[in-house]
Design an enzyme around this catalytic site. Structure first.
Site, mmCIF file in Angstrom:
data_model
loop_
_atom_site.group_PDB
_atom_site.id
_atom_site.type_symbol
_atom_site.label_atom_id
_atom_site.label_comp_id
_atom_site.label_asym_id
_atom_site.label_seq_id
_atom_site.Cartn_x
_atom_site.Cartn_y
_atom_site.Cartn_z
ATOM 1 N N ASP A 53 0.820 -1.129 -0.115
ATOM 2 C CA ASP A 53 -0.073 -0.026 -0.024
ATOM 3 C C ASP A 53 0.769 1.078 -0.042
ATOM 4 O O ASP A 53 1.815 1.293 0.611
ATOM 5 C CB ASP A 53 -0.813 -0.020 1.245
ATOM 6 C CG ASP A 53 -1.853 1.229 1.254
ATOM 7 O OD1 ASP A 53 -2.757 1.443 0.568
ATOM 8 O OD2 ASP A 53 -1.636 1.826 2.324
ATOM 9 N N GLU B 72 0.916 -0.694 -5.164
ATOM 10 C CA GLU B 72 -0.187 0.434 -5.518
ATOM 11 C C GLU B 72 0.659 1.766 -5.547
ATOM 12 O O GLU B 72 1.012 2.414 -4.368
ATOM 13 C CB GLU B 72 -1.039 0.553 -4.200
ATOM 14 C CG GLU B 72 -2.288 1.591 -4.350
ATOM 15 C CD GLU B 72 -2.546 2.581 -3.291
ATOM 16 O OE1 GLU B 72 -3.385 3.046 -3.450
ATOM 17 O OE2 GLU B 72 -1.800 2.173 -2.162
#
Length: 756
Positions: A433, A486
Site C-alpha cells: 500500500d 499500489e
C-alpha cells in the site's frame, strides 16, 4: 568470591528430607540493599546480576524476588537422589529471599501465596537465550525468520516449558514483561539486555499459549512509558483491547501441496489473474458483528470461485487498533487481527482457499503506522521505528508515523513481517500500500515541510533501498509469490528488477487507466465523442510496466459513491454503462481487480461497518451484473488472447479509435497460436445497425459475449450468434463483418466459440 549473604555453616540434609530451618544469614551488603530497592521500585536494569543462581566457594546461592509471597522454598533436584525442599530466608520484608544449594544440583521453587502453593521454575536460572548469529543478523537487518526469534515464543528450554520473550528497545533503562501471569506487575519479570543488539530477553517458565502480555518500559530519562504491545506478537487481543497474546506453536497441518506446486504457473506474467478485492470485516456480518474465518470460508470461497475469480485480495488483516482505518493503520505486523478468530483459523482459511484453487493476496502496509501509545510510537522512549524529525517521520494526510527505512533493524523488521505471512500462512501475494508516499520525501508536503536526500533530491533513497531489498529477498526465497505495488505516479521501473534499476515488483496498479476510464464513463454519452482520449491514452504507456487494472475500494468511498452511482442516465442506463465498462476492462491489457459489491452493482457507497447490500441479487439488474462478471472471467480464462499477451504490444491493436461521431471503439487481442478476440464498444444508448468492422481472419465470428443480452438485464439487441466475413476490405484487413451494435454495450467476437 564468597558471597556475604551465604551462611558459612554448611547444612547437611538427609536424602529425601525436607529442611525446616534455614541457616542463619549475615546482614545484606549496601550494594545488595540498593539492588533490592531498585527491584522494589521497578528500576533494576540488570536483574540477572542479583537474582537467580550465583557461584560461591563450595555451593551456589539463589536469590528470588517474590513480593506478597508468604513463604518460598527451594526444591533441590539432585542427580542421584530424590528432591529435597529447603526453606529460603527472607532477607527483605518486601519479598527478597535467599537460599543455598550444592554446585551440581538443579532447583525449582515452591511458593506459598494467599490462595495456596505454586510449584514453578525460576526465570533467572536460565542462561543467554538468543544466539550470537541471531543477534548479528538482526543488527544488520538480514534476519529472515524474526517471527521465530523475537516476540513471545512458547517452547521448552532445558526440559522446562514456558515462553521466551524478546523485544528490541536499545535505549530503554529497564524492560519488563507483564501479563496475567504476574498480575501486570513490572517488578516481577525484568528482562536481560543483550547490549550488542539492544534486545531484551527473558524466559518465563510454566506459562504457555493464550497468555496476555505487554512490555513495561522505563525510558532512558527515567520515565515509565505506557504499556507497549509486542511489535513481533504473533497474536493479539480483540480490539479495542490492546494486549499481545502468546500464540500456539503447534505446526499447522497444511493440505495445499497441489496448489503450491502449481502456484508459479498460476501467477506468472502470462497467466489469467482476476482478483476479487474484499474487506473481511464487511463482506458479510455475523449476527451484526465480525464474521469468523470459518464463516467466511464457508460462504466466500464458493461465491468467488463460482464467479470465476482466480484470487481474493484482503484489505489489511495485520492487527490494527482503529476499525475506521480499514486495517491501513496496522500495529501488529506479524499477527492476523483477532476480529475473525485465532491465527490458526486464518491459516485454515488460506488452506481452504488453496484447496478450491483460489489464491490469497494480502494488502500489506510498510509505509506508516498509527501513533497509538501502546504501539510503536516512541517505543523505548525514543523515536526508534520512526524518524525523529516530523519532516521525515510524520505523515500529514493520515496523522501517522513514517518508518525509518534507513535503520537496519527497522527494514529488517518489515521484511521479516512480509516473509512471515508468506511462510507461516502461505499467502500468495502482497499488495504494498501507498508506495508513492514512500518514494517521495515531498509527498503531500509543501516547500519547507520536507527534507531533501543527501544529493538534494526529493527521492527517498532509504525507502527505495528497502523496497529493492524486499523484492530481492522475496524473489530469492519465494519466486512464485506476487509483489504488487499500489503506486500512483509515473515512477519509472516499478516492475523492473533491481538489477535493471527498478524496484522489483511483479505488478503495479494502473491508476492512470482507472482515473481516465472512470472519468470517461462518468460523462453523459452525448459528450463522450469529444473525450475518446480517455479510453485510448492508456495504451501509450500500457507496456511500460506490468499492470493490474484496479476498480478498488478507493473508488467507492469518501463521497465518491458506488461505481453504479457514478454512471450517467436512468437506472437502466446506469447498469448498461457499468456493463459496458466491465466489458472494456476485461478486454484491456492488464490483470483485473474488482472490489466486492461491484459485481452486482451495489448502489450505495461502501461502508466499513456494514455488510454489502445483498438484496441487489434479488433484483434482475443486480443478478444480471453478477452473471456478466462470471461470463467475463470465463472468457478471460478461456481465450488465451485476453491474457497471455498482456505485456506484449504485439498482442493489442486498435481497429477503431477515432469514430467520435458514433462513440464506437474496436480493438483486437491476439496471442501466438490461439484465436484472436475482437472487442467492440458502443458508448451511446443508440443502437448502431450495419456497422462494418475489418477483421484479420475469414469465417464466422461468434458473438461470445454481448453485455446487452437479456441474461444480463439488457435490451437483447445483438447479432443472432455472430457474423460471417465478406470480402470487403476495412480497417487495413482484406475482409470484414457487419454488426448490429447494441446500445451501451461491449461485444466479444472470435472465430472460436470455446470459452473456459
Amino acid at each position: 568470591m564468597q558471597d556475604n549473604l551465604v551462611a558459612s555453616k554448611k547444612i547437611s540434609i538427609p536424602d529425601g528430607a525436607a529442611e525446616t530451618q534455614a541457616a542463619p544469614l549475615p546482614p545484606a551488603r549496601r550494594s545488595d540493599v540498593e539492588t533490592i530497592d531498585a527491584l522494589l521500585h521497578g528500576t533494576c536494569h540488570d536483574p540477572f546480576a542479583f537474582l537467580g543462581r550465583h557461584k560461591a566457594e563450595r555451593q551456589d546461592i539463589v536469590r528470588v524476588f517474590q513480593p506478597d509471597a508468604k513463604e518460598v522454598r527451594l526444591v533441590v533436584i539432585r542427580p542421584r537422589a530424590a528432591p529435597i525442599e529447603k526453606p529460603m530466608t527472607r532477607i527483605d520484608p518486601r519479598g527478597v529471599y535467599v537460599g543455598a544449594i550444592p554446585n551440581n544440583c538443579r532447583y525449582e521453587l515452591k511458593i506459598l501465596w494467599a490462595d495456596g502453593w505454586q510449584h514453578t521454575h525460576d526465570p533467572y536460572s536460565f542462561g543467554l537465550l538468543l544466539g550470537e548469529l541471531d543477534l548479528h543478523l538482526f543488527r544488520e537487518g538480514r534476519h529472515q525468520s524474526l517471527h521465530r526469534i523475537m516476540g513471545a515464543q512458547a517452547m521448552e528450554i532445558e526440559g522446562v516449558s514456558g515462553v521466551r520473550f524478546a523485544v528490541w528497545a536499545p535505549n530503554a533503562r529497564r524492560v519488563s514483561v507483564v501479563g496475567d501471569f504476574n498480575i501486570w506487575d513490572g517488578r516481577r519479570h525484568p528482562m536481560r539486555l543483550r547490549h550488542e543488539a539492544g534486545i531484551w530477553e527473558l524466559f518465563v517458565p510454566d506459562i504457555g499459549p493464550g497468555e496476555r502480555y505487554k512490555y513495561e518500559i522505563i525510558a532512558s530519562h527515567g520515565g515509565l512509558l505506557p504499556g507497549k504491545a509486542d511489535p513481533y506478537a504473533l497474536a493479539a487481543e480483540h480490539p479495542p483491547a490492546t494486549a499481545s497474546v502468546v500464540d500456539d506453536p503447534t505446526p499447522f497441518v497444511w493440505n495445499d501441496a497441489d496448489w503450491l506446486a502449481t502456484r508459479g504457473t498460476r501467477q506468472n506474467t502470462t497467466a489469467p489473474i482476476s482478483i476479487y478485492e474484499m474487506s473481511a470485516a464487511s463482506w458479510r456480518r455475523s449476527n451484526g458483528g465480525y464474521p469468523t474465518w470459518e464463516e467466511l470460508a464457508d460462504a466466500l470461497i464458493p461465491y468467488v470461485t463460482n464467479l470465476g475469480f482466480t484470487h481474493i485480495e484482503l484489505l489489511p488483516i495485520t492487527e490494527y487498533p482503529f476499525s475506521g482505518s480499514w486495517g491501513y493503520q496496522p500495529l501488529g505486523m506479524f499477527a492476523p487481527t483477532a476480529r475473525h478468530g485465532h491465527p490458526r483459523d486464518f491459516a485454515r482459511f488460506v488452506d481452504r482457499c488453496h484447496q478450491a484453487n483460489l489464491g490469497v493476496i494480502m494488502d500489506w502496509v510498510p509505509a506508516h503506522f498509527p501513533s497509538d501509545m501502546h504501539g510503536l510510537a516512541a517505543f523505548d522512549g525514543t523515536c526508534l521505528y520512526e524518524h525523529a524529525d516530523p519532516r521525515e517521520g510524520f505523515h500529514q494526510d493520515w496523522s501517522t508515523l513514517i518508518y525509518n527505512f534507513g535503520r537496519n533493524e527497522v527494514s529488517g523488521f518489515l521484511i521479516a513481517s512480509a516473509l512471515c505471512w508468506l511462510e507461516r500462512y502461505h499467502v500468495d501475494g502482497l499488495r504494498v500500500d501507498a508506495v508513492a508516499s514512500m518514494l517521495y520525501r515531498d509527498y503531500s508536503r509543501k516547500d519547507g515541510e520536507w527534507l531533501p536526500n543527501i544529493h538534494g533530491g526529493r527521492e527517498n533513497l532509504e525507502a527505495i533501498a528497502f523496497l529493492r531489498g524486499l523484492s530481492d529477498v522475496m524473489h530469492t526465497l519465494h519466486p512464485d509469490v506476487m509483489l504488487i505495488a499500489e503506486e500512483s505516479t509515473a515512477w519509472p521501473g516499478v516492475t523492473k528488477s533491481p538489477d535493471e534499476g527498478g524496484l522489483g515488483f511483479r505488478f503495479k496498479w494502473n491508476m492512470g487507466w482507472m482515473h481516465d476510464t472512470l472519468r470517461y464513463f462518468g460523462r453523459d454519452p452525448i459528450y463522450r465523442g469529444h473525450h475518446a482520449g480517455d479510453v485510448t491514452f492508456g495504451m501509450i504507456y500500457a507496456y511500460s510496466e506490468r499492470f493490474v487494472l484496479p476498480l478498488s475500494h478507493d473508488e467507492v468511498v469518501h463521497g465518491k459513491g458506488s461505481l453504479l452511482a457514478r454512471m450517467p442516465g436512468d437506472d437502466w442506463q446506469k447498469h448498461a454503462n457499468l456493463r459496458t465498462l466491465y466489458g472494456l476492462m476485461w478486454s484491456h491489457p492488464g490483470r483485473k481487480l474488482l472490489f466486492m459489491g461491484q459485481e452486482f452493482a451495489q448502489a450505495r457507497e461502501w461502508r466499513h461497518d456494514h455488510e454489502l447490500d445483498w438484496h441487489h441479487l434479488d433484483e434482475p439488474l443486480g443478478r444480471g451484473m453478477q452473471l456478466l462478471i462470471g461470463d467475463l472471467n470465463a472468457a478471460y480464462r478461456g481465450f488465451a488472447a485476453l491474457h497471455r499477451s498482456d505485456d506484449d504490444w504485439q498482442g493489442f491493436r486498435w481497429i477503431i479509435a477515432d469514430d467520435s461521431q458514433n462513440c464506437v471503439f474496436a480493438l483486437l487481442r491476439s496471442a501466438p497460436d490461439c484465436p484472436s478476440v475482437l472487442v467492440v464498444c458502443n458508448m451511446t444508448p443508440v443502437p448502431r445497425p450495419d456497422y462494418r468492422i475489418g477483421v484479420p481472419d475469414n469465417g464466422f465470428w461468434h458473438e461470445c459475449i454481448n453485455t446487452d443480452g437479456a441474461r444480463y438485464g439488457g435490451s437483447n439487441v445483438g447479432n443472432f450468434g455472430g457474423a460471417s466475413t465478406t470480402p470487403v476490405g476495412a480497417h487495413g484487413f482484406e475482409q470484414s463483418i457487419v454488426l448490429t451494435l447494441p446500445p451501451l454495450s461491449t461485444l466479444y467476437l472470435s472465430t472460436s466459440s470455446l470459452v473456459g
